[in-house]
Design a protein around this motif. Structure first.
Motif, PDB file in Angstrom:
ATOM      1  N   PRO A   6      39.776  44.662  49.900  1.00 11.52           N
ATOM      2  CA  PRO A   6      41.234  44.931  49.853  1.00 11.52           C
ATOM      3  C   PRO A   6      41.706  43.147  50.729  1.00 11.52           C
ATOM      4  CG  PRO A   6      41.169  46.734  50.312  1.00 11.52           C
ATOM      5  CD  PRO A   6      39.287  46.135  50.336  1.00 11.52           C
ATOM      6  N   ILE A   7      42.072  42.338  50.054  1.00 12.54           N
ATOM      7  CA  ILE A   7      42.528  41.343  50.525  1.00 12.54           C
ATOM      8  C   ILE A   7      43.078  41.735  52.187  1.00 12.54           C
ATOM      9  CG2 ILE A   7      45.124  40.720  49.549  1.00 12.54           C
ATOM     10  CD1 ILE A   7      43.509  37.841  49.503  1.00 12.54           C
ATOM     11  N   SER A   8      44.338  42.886  51.665  1.00  8.11           N
ATOM     12  CA  SER A   8      45.034  43.337  53.238  1.00  8.11           C
ATOM     13  C   SER A   8      43.993  43.773  54.322  1.00  8.11           C
ATOM     14  CB  SER A   8      46.495  44.034  52.633  1.00  8.11           C
ATOM     15  OG  SER A   8      44.884  45.263  51.931  1.00  8.11           O
ATOM     16  N   PHE A   9      43.123  44.131  54.279  1.00  2.00           N
ATOM     17  CA  PHE A   9      42.174  44.350  55.120  1.00  2.00           C
ATOM     18  C   PHE A   9      41.896  43.450  56.472  1.00  2.00           C
ATOM     19  CE2 PHE A   9      38.766  47.468  53.747  1.00  2.00           C
ATOM     20  CZ  PHE A   9      39.288  48.559  53.169  1.00  2.00           C
ATOM     21  N   SER A  10      42.324  44.095  57.448  1.00  2.00           N
ATOM     22  CA  SER A  10      42.731  43.699  58.821  1.00  2.00           C
ATOM     23  C   SER A  10      40.801  43.279  59.236  1.00  2.00           C
ATOM     24  CB  SER A  10      43.070  44.602  60.358  1.00  2.00           C
ATOM     25  OG  SER A  10      42.358  45.635  60.086  1.00  2.00           O
ATOM     26  N   ILE A  11      41.222  42.882  60.655  1.00  2.00           N
ATOM     27  CA  ILE A  11      39.603  42.308  61.174  1.00  2.00           C
ATOM     28  C   ILE A  11      39.037  43.253  61.378  1.00  2.00           C
ATOM     29  CG2 ILE A  11      38.570  40.939  63.146  1.00  2.00           C
ATOM     30  CD1 ILE A  11      39.611  38.897  61.070  1.00  2.00           C
ATOM     31  N   SER A  12      40.110  44.735  61.955  1.00  2.00           N
ATOM     32  CA  SER A  12      39.498  46.028  62.387  1.00  2.00           C
ATOM     33  C   SER A  12      38.570  46.140  61.500  1.00  2.00           C
ATOM     34  CB  SER A  12      39.666  46.728  63.577  1.00  2.00           C
ATOM     35  OG  SER A  12      41.174  46.789  62.520  1.00  2.00           O
ATOM     36  N   PHE A  64      51.009  46.632  45.554  1.00  2.00           N
ATOM     37  CA  PHE A  64      51.215  45.194  44.229  1.00  2.00           C
ATOM     38  C   PHE A  64      50.608  44.297  44.930  1.00  2.00           C
ATOM     39  CE2 PHE A  64      53.304  41.323  43.150  1.00  2.00           C
ATOM     40  CZ  PHE A  64      53.222  41.094  41.014  1.00  2.00           C
ATOM     41  N   GLU A  65      50.296  43.491  44.611  1.00  2.00           N
ATOM     42  CA  GLU A  65      49.663  42.321  44.938  1.00  2.00           C
ATOM     43  C   GLU A  65      49.113  41.038  44.275  1.00  2.00           C
ATOM     44  OE1 GLU A  65      47.021  43.328  49.216  1.00  2.00           O
ATOM     45  OE2 GLU A  65      45.755  42.800  47.436  1.00  2.00           O
ATOM     46  N   ALA A  66      49.794  40.439  44.320  1.00  2.00           N
ATOM     47  CA  ALA A  66      49.354  38.311  43.786  1.00  2.00           C
ATOM     48  C   ALA A  66      48.534  37.583  44.230  1.00  2.00           C
ATOM     49  CB  ALA A  66      50.862  37.900  43.312  1.00  2.00           C
ATOM     50  N   THR A  67      47.448  36.948  43.873  1.00  2.00           N
ATOM     51  CA  THR A  67      46.839  36.238  45.021  1.00  2.00           C
ATOM     52  C   THR A  67      46.834  34.415  43.692  1.00  2.00           C
ATOM     53  OG1 THR A  67      46.006  37.771  45.499  1.00  2.00           O
ATOM     54  CG2 THR A  67      44.972  35.423  45.904  1.00  2.00           C
ATOM     55  N   VAL A  68      46.843  33.434  44.054  1.00  2.00           N
ATOM     56  CA  VAL A  68      46.096  32.285  43.767  1.00  2.00           C
ATOM     57  C   VAL A  68      45.514  31.626  44.180  1.00  2.00           C
ATOM     58  CG1 VAL A  68      46.838  29.887  42.712  1.00  2.00           C
ATOM     59  CG2 VAL A  68      48.737  32.262  43.112  1.00  2.00           C
TER      60      VAL A  68
END
Length: 128
Positions: A6-12, A64-68
């Protein structure tokens, strides 16, 4: 192996994925975000032209996520924007459809179904 996360994953969280890969004896070449994986697959299968922009919409059950993403050179993909809401997702749509379906059913003279049984089947159909 390339792993999509997932794009929302943190570095850890990303590091935890790498550690899990090592413990599983998976040789991880690269970690990429889910929207990029989607675009790479689509662009490859459809032989997309240069200077193409992609809008990826991801409805998880509770997000909900939107990515360009832009493909300016047909060689490099660049994420231009990401916006999301972790409190709004597919479950919100299911709840809305279920609520409106029940309201219409009751307007037409139906009786409120008891918990379980029919109500659960209706909710499952709303999820489809």
């Amino acid at each position: 192996m390339v792993i999509s996360i997932p794009i929302s994953f943190s570095i850890s969280q990303r590091n935890a994925v790498l550690v899990a890969g090592k413990l599983s004896k998976i040789r991880t070449i690269k970690i990429i975000n889910d929207p990029l994986a989607t675009v790479l697959s689509y662009a490859y299968l459809n032989r997309c032209p240069y200077s193409e922009n992609f809008l990826i919409i991801d409805f998880g059950s509770s997000k909900f996520e939107a990515t360009v993403i832009s493909n300016r050179t047909n060689k490099y993909f660049k994420t231009l924007a990401v916006r999301g809401d972790t409190t709004f997702g597919g479950d919100c749509f299911t709840d809305w459809i279920f609520k409106n379906t029940m309201e219409e059913f009751l307007k037409k003279g139906g009786r409120e179904p008891k918990q379980g049984g029919i109500k659960q089947k209706l909710r499952e159909k709303c999820e489809e």
